[in-house]
Design a protein around this motif. Structure first.
Motif, PDB file in Angstrom:
ATOM      1  N   THR A  99      12.148  -5.416  -7.782  1.00  0.00           N
ATOM      2  CA  THR A  99      13.036  -4.310  -7.450  1.00  0.00           C
ATOM      3  C   THR A  99      12.587  -3.691  -6.135  1.00  0.00           C
ATOM      4  O   THR A  99      11.439  -3.887  -5.712  1.00  0.00           O
ATOM      5  CB  THR A  99      13.015  -3.229  -8.552  1.00  0.00           C
ATOM      6  N   THR A 100      13.490  -2.948  -5.507  1.00  0.00           N
ATOM      7  CA  THR A 100      13.106  -2.162  -4.333  1.00  0.00           C
ATOM      8  C   THR A 100      13.142  -0.668  -4.660  1.00  0.00           C
ATOM      9  O   THR A 100      12.954   0.165  -3.774  1.00  0.00           O
ATOM     10  CB  THR A 100      14.048  -2.443  -3.137  1.00  0.00           C
ATOM     11  N   ASP A 101      13.406  -0.349  -5.924  1.00  0.00           N
ATOM     12  CA  ASP A 101      13.408   1.053  -6.346  1.00  0.00           C
ATOM     13  C   ASP A 101      12.005   1.626  -6.172  1.00  0.00           C
ATOM     14  O   ASP A 101      11.043   1.141  -6.780  1.00  0.00           O
ATOM     15  CB  ASP A 101      13.840   1.168  -7.806  1.00  0.00           C
ATOM     16  N   LEU A 102      11.886   2.653  -5.347  1.00  0.00           N
ATOM     17  CA  LEU A 102      10.573   3.159  -4.962  1.00  0.00           C
ATOM     18  C   LEU A 102       9.770   3.669  -6.157  1.00  0.00           C
ATOM     19  O   LEU A 102       8.563   3.417  -6.259  1.00  0.00           O
ATOM     20  CB  LEU A 102      10.717   4.263  -3.911  1.00  0.00           C
ATOM     21  N   ALA A 103      10.420   4.374  -7.072  1.00  0.00           N
ATOM     22  CA  ALA A 103       9.702   4.913  -8.235  1.00  0.00           C
ATOM     23  C   ALA A 103       9.088   3.790  -9.064  1.00  0.00           C
ATOM     24  O   ALA A 103       7.937   3.877  -9.508  1.00  0.00           O
ATOM     25  CB  ALA A 103      10.647   5.753  -9.091  1.00  0.00           C
ATOM     26  N   SER A 104       9.851   2.719  -9.274  1.00  0.00           N
ATOM     27  CA  SER A 104       9.351   1.586 -10.051  1.00  0.00           C
ATOM     28  C   SER A 104       8.209   0.882  -9.331  1.00  0.00           C
ATOM     29  O   SER A 104       7.206   0.496  -9.952  1.00  0.00           O
ATOM     30  CB  SER A 104      10.487   0.595 -10.317  1.00  0.00           C
ATOM     31  N   GLU A 148       0.823  -1.200   0.000  1.00  0.00           N
ATOM     32  CA  GLU A 148       0.000   0.000   0.000  1.00  0.00           C
ATOM     33  C   GLU A 148       0.861   1.256   0.000  1.00  0.00           C
ATOM     34  O   GLU A 148       1.933   1.292   0.608  1.00  0.00           O
ATOM     35  CB  GLU A 148      -0.920   0.006   1.225  1.00  0.00           C
ATOM     36  N   ILE A 149       0.383   2.282  -0.699  1.00  0.00           N
ATOM     37  CA  ILE A 149       1.056   3.580  -0.696  1.00  0.00           C
ATOM     38  C   ILE A 149       0.012   4.670  -0.487  1.00  0.00           C
ATOM     39  O   ILE A 149      -1.134   4.543  -0.915  1.00  0.00           O
ATOM     40  CB  ILE A 149       1.828   3.843  -2.007  1.00  0.00           C
ATOM     41  N   LEU A 150       0.416   5.731   0.195  1.00  0.00           N
ATOM     42  CA  LEU A 150      -0.458   6.880   0.410  1.00  0.00           C
ATOM     43  C   LEU A 150      -0.176   7.914  -0.670  1.00  0.00           C
ATOM     44  O   LEU A 150       0.969   8.350  -0.835  1.00  0.00           O
ATOM     45  CB  LEU A 150      -0.209   7.483   1.798  1.00  0.00           C
ATOM     46  N   VAL A 151      -1.223   8.285  -1.415  1.00  0.00           N
ATOM     47  CA  VAL A 151      -1.027   9.179  -2.556  1.00  0.00           C
ATOM     48  C   VAL A 151      -2.041  10.315  -2.542  1.00  0.00           C
ATOM     49  O   VAL A 151      -3.116  10.209  -1.945  1.00  0.00           O
ATOM     50  CB  VAL A 151      -1.156   8.410  -3.891  1.00  0.00           C
ATOM     51  N   ASP A 152      -1.672  11.396  -3.203  1.00  0.00           N
ATOM     52  CA  ASP A 152      -2.609  12.485  -3.459  1.00  0.00           C
ATOM     53  C   ASP A 152      -3.557  12.008  -4.557  1.00  0.00           C
ATOM     54  O   ASP A 152      -3.114  11.626  -5.642  1.00  0.00           O
ATOM     55  CB  ASP A 152      -1.841  13.731  -3.904  1.00  0.00           C
ATOM     56  N   ALA A 153      -4.851  12.017  -4.297  1.00  0.00           N
ATOM     57  CA  ALA A 153      -5.831  11.439  -5.224  1.00  0.00           C
ATOM     58  C   ALA A 153      -5.777  12.079  -6.605  1.00  0.00           C
ATOM     59  O   ALA A 153      -5.791  11.383  -7.628  1.00  0.00           O
ATOM     60  CB  ALA A 153      -7.238  11.566  -4.641  1.00  0.00           C
ATOM     61  N   ASP A 154      -5.708  13.408  -6.651  1.00  0.00           N
ATOM     62  CA  ASP A 154      -5.705  14.103  -7.942  1.00  0.00           C
ATOM     63  C   ASP A 154      -4.411  13.851  -8.709  1.00  0.00           C
ATOM     64  O   ASP A 154      -4.424  13.623  -9.921  1.00  0.00           O
ATOM     65  CB  ASP A 154      -5.902  15.610  -7.737  1.00  0.00           C
ATOM     66  N   ALA A 207       3.674   9.912   1.437  1.00  0.00           N
ATOM     67  CA  ALA A 207       4.716   9.356   2.302  1.00  0.00           C
ATOM     68  C   ALA A 207       5.561   8.419   1.453  1.00  0.00           C
ATOM     69  O   ALA A 207       5.017   7.572   0.748  1.00  0.00           O
ATOM     70  CB  ALA A 207       4.106   8.597   3.477  1.00  0.00           C
ATOM     71  N   GLU A 208       6.873   8.573   1.503  1.00  0.00           N
ATOM     72  CA  GLU A 208       7.751   7.764   0.652  1.00  0.00           C
ATOM     73  C   GLU A 208       8.035   6.419   1.316  1.00  0.00           C
ATOM     74  O   GLU A 208       9.167   6.084   1.666  1.00  0.00           O
ATOM     75  CB  GLU A 208       9.035   8.531   0.337  1.00  0.00           C
ATOM     76  N   GLN A 209       6.971   5.651   1.462  1.00  0.00           N
ATOM     77  CA  GLN A 209       7.045   4.332   2.076  1.00  0.00           C
ATOM     78  C   GLN A 209       6.073   3.400   1.366  1.00  0.00           C
ATOM     79  O   GLN A 209       5.052   3.837   0.839  1.00  0.00           O
ATOM     80  CB  GLN A 209       6.653   4.392   3.564  1.00  0.00           C
ATOM     81  N   VAL A 210       6.401   2.106   1.386  1.00  0.00           N
ATOM     82  CA  VAL A 210       5.456   1.083   0.950  1.00  0.00           C
ATOM     83  C   VAL A 210       5.022   0.332   2.201  1.00  0.00           C
ATOM     84  O   VAL A 210       5.855  -0.196   2.945  1.00  0.00           O
ATOM     85  CB  VAL A 210       6.093   0.106  -0.061  1.00  0.00           C
ATOM     86  N   PHE A 211       3.726   0.310   2.444  1.00  0.00           N
ATOM     87  CA  PHE A 211       3.188  -0.283   3.664  1.00  0.00           C
ATOM     88  C   PHE A 211       2.538  -1.636   3.387  1.00  0.00           C
ATOM     89  O   PHE A 211       2.065  -1.897   2.276  1.00  0.00           O
ATOM     90  CB  PHE A 211       2.125   0.641   4.276  1.00  0.00           C
ATOM     91  N   LYS A 252       4.314  12.642 -15.075  1.00  0.00           N
ATOM     92  CA  LYS A 252       5.339  11.671 -15.452  1.00  0.00           C
ATOM     93  C   LYS A 252       6.127  11.091 -14.280  1.00  0.00           C
ATOM     94  O   LYS A 252       6.644   9.986 -14.379  1.00  0.00           O
ATOM     95  CB  LYS A 252       6.322  12.318 -16.442  1.00  0.00           C
ATOM     96  N   GLU A 253       6.242  11.816 -13.190  1.00  0.00           N
ATOM     97  CA  GLU A 253       7.088  11.381 -12.078  1.00  0.00           C
ATOM     98  C   GLU A 253       6.263  10.669 -11.008  1.00  0.00           C
ATOM     99  O   GLU A 253       5.460  11.300 -10.312  1.00  0.00           O
ATOM    100  CB  GLU A 253       7.806  12.598 -11.476  1.00  0.00           C
ATOM    101  N   PRO A 254       6.435   9.350 -10.850  1.00  0.00           N
ATOM    102  CA  PRO A 254       5.599   8.604  -9.897  1.00  0.00           C
ATOM    103  C   PRO A 254       5.777   9.045  -8.447  1.00  0.00           C
ATOM    104  O   PRO A 254       4.817   9.055  -7.681  1.00  0.00           O
ATOM    105  CB  PRO A 254       6.034   7.146 -10.098  1.00  0.00           C
ATOM    106  N   LEU A 255       6.996   9.430  -8.075  1.00  0.00           N
ATOM    107  CA  LEU A 255       7.230   9.808  -6.679  1.00  0.00           C
ATOM    108  C   LEU A 255       6.513  11.101  -6.302  1.00  0.00           C
ATOM    109  O   LEU A 255       6.260  11.350  -5.121  1.00  0.00           O
ATOM    110  CB  LEU A 255       8.734   9.956  -6.419  1.00  0.00           C
ATOM    111  N   SER A 256       6.163  11.908  -7.297  1.00  0.00           N
ATOM    112  CA  SER A 256       5.519  13.193  -7.007  1.00  0.00           C
ATOM    113  C   SER A 256       4.100  13.034  -6.469  1.00  0.00           C
ATOM    114  O   SER A 256       3.534  13.981  -5.926  1.00  0.00           O
ATOM    115  CB  SER A 256       5.489  14.068  -8.264  1.00  0.00           C
TER     116      SER A 256
END
Length: 227
Positions: free
Chosen positions: A66-71, A17-23, A42-46, A34-38
């Motif tokens: 992978t453990t690369d967060l963006a991927s 699970e990841i917490l994201v801005d809905a819009d 929270a920069e975590q995977v739960f 284009k940028e998934p991290l944006s």
């Protein structure tokens, strides 16, 4: 900042699970961002975002390769469950439907007439056949199923077409980039300065080529279908 939602992916055993801005997440899955991290809040995977319990790197690596967060974020957003509003879903559905129609119309012909299967004909056939579209699935991945569903109403053949064109000397500069865009295969300069060229491209795009060349040459272009 918009509403925070939880995007989830499960492999049947573990939850990611990841917490994201809905819009922002909606913009990402529809290609406008284009940028998934944006999109992350929270920069975590739960494994359970509500409890704040992080998922282990070992399981993340096993499931996502992978453990690369963006991927990982990209895969969760595109393959998992992202809560969206009814309005957003309707908009995604319409955009995906238009993409599928465009892919079919630009790349195919009606084998009965060898004429392009126009976007309007494809759209009408999809409506009549009551084709269902998945707003989250890649448009290209849905084309085969859509074509199969509408084939009884509108036969479809995916093929390339090869066309010989002769461009008047005074119009060559205005047309050359168009010829390159449509797959320029050969060119021959004629004694009067005209350009004889052969282009090869998806058959459904031939009307688009004719329109562009006729406009650039004031209707003086000569064309011949070679195959």
């Amino acid at each position: 900042m918009g509403k925070t939602v939880t995007a989830k992916y499960s492999d049947g055993k573990d939850s990611f699970e990841i917490l994201v801005d809905a819009d922002m997440a909606y913009e990402y899955v529809t290609g406008k961002r284009k940028e998934p991290l944006s999109v992350l809040e929270a920069e975590q995977v739960f494994k359970d975002a509500r409890k704040g319990e992080r998922q282990s790197d070992e399981k993340i690596k096993k499931v996502f390769g992978t453990t690369d967060l963006a991927s990982v974020v990209d895969q969760i957003l595109k393959k998992g469950d992202l809560p969206i509003t009814t309005e957003q879903r309707a908009k995604m559905l319409e955009e995906k439907r238009k993409q599928i129609i465009d892919i079919i119309a630009r790349n195919s012909i009606d084998p009965r007439t060898n004429a392009p299967a126009t976007a309007l004909r494809v759209e009408n056939a999809m409506k009549e056949a009551k084709v269902s579209i998945d707003p989250f699935k890649n448009a290209n991945e849905q084309v085969e199923a859509v074509v199969k569903k509408i084939s009884m109403l509108l036969p479809i053949k995916f093929t390339n077409i090869k066309i010989e064109v002769i461009i008047p000397a005074d119009s060559v500069n205005r047309c050359y980039n168009t010829l390159k865009q449509f797959g320029l295969k050969s060119e021959e300069w004629m004694s009067n300065g005209s350009l004889k060229a052969v282009v090869e491209f998806p058959a459904g795009m031939q009307n688009e080529l004719y329109d562009k060349l006729n406009k650039a040459t004031q209707g003086r272009v000569e064309t011949k279908i070679l195959g």
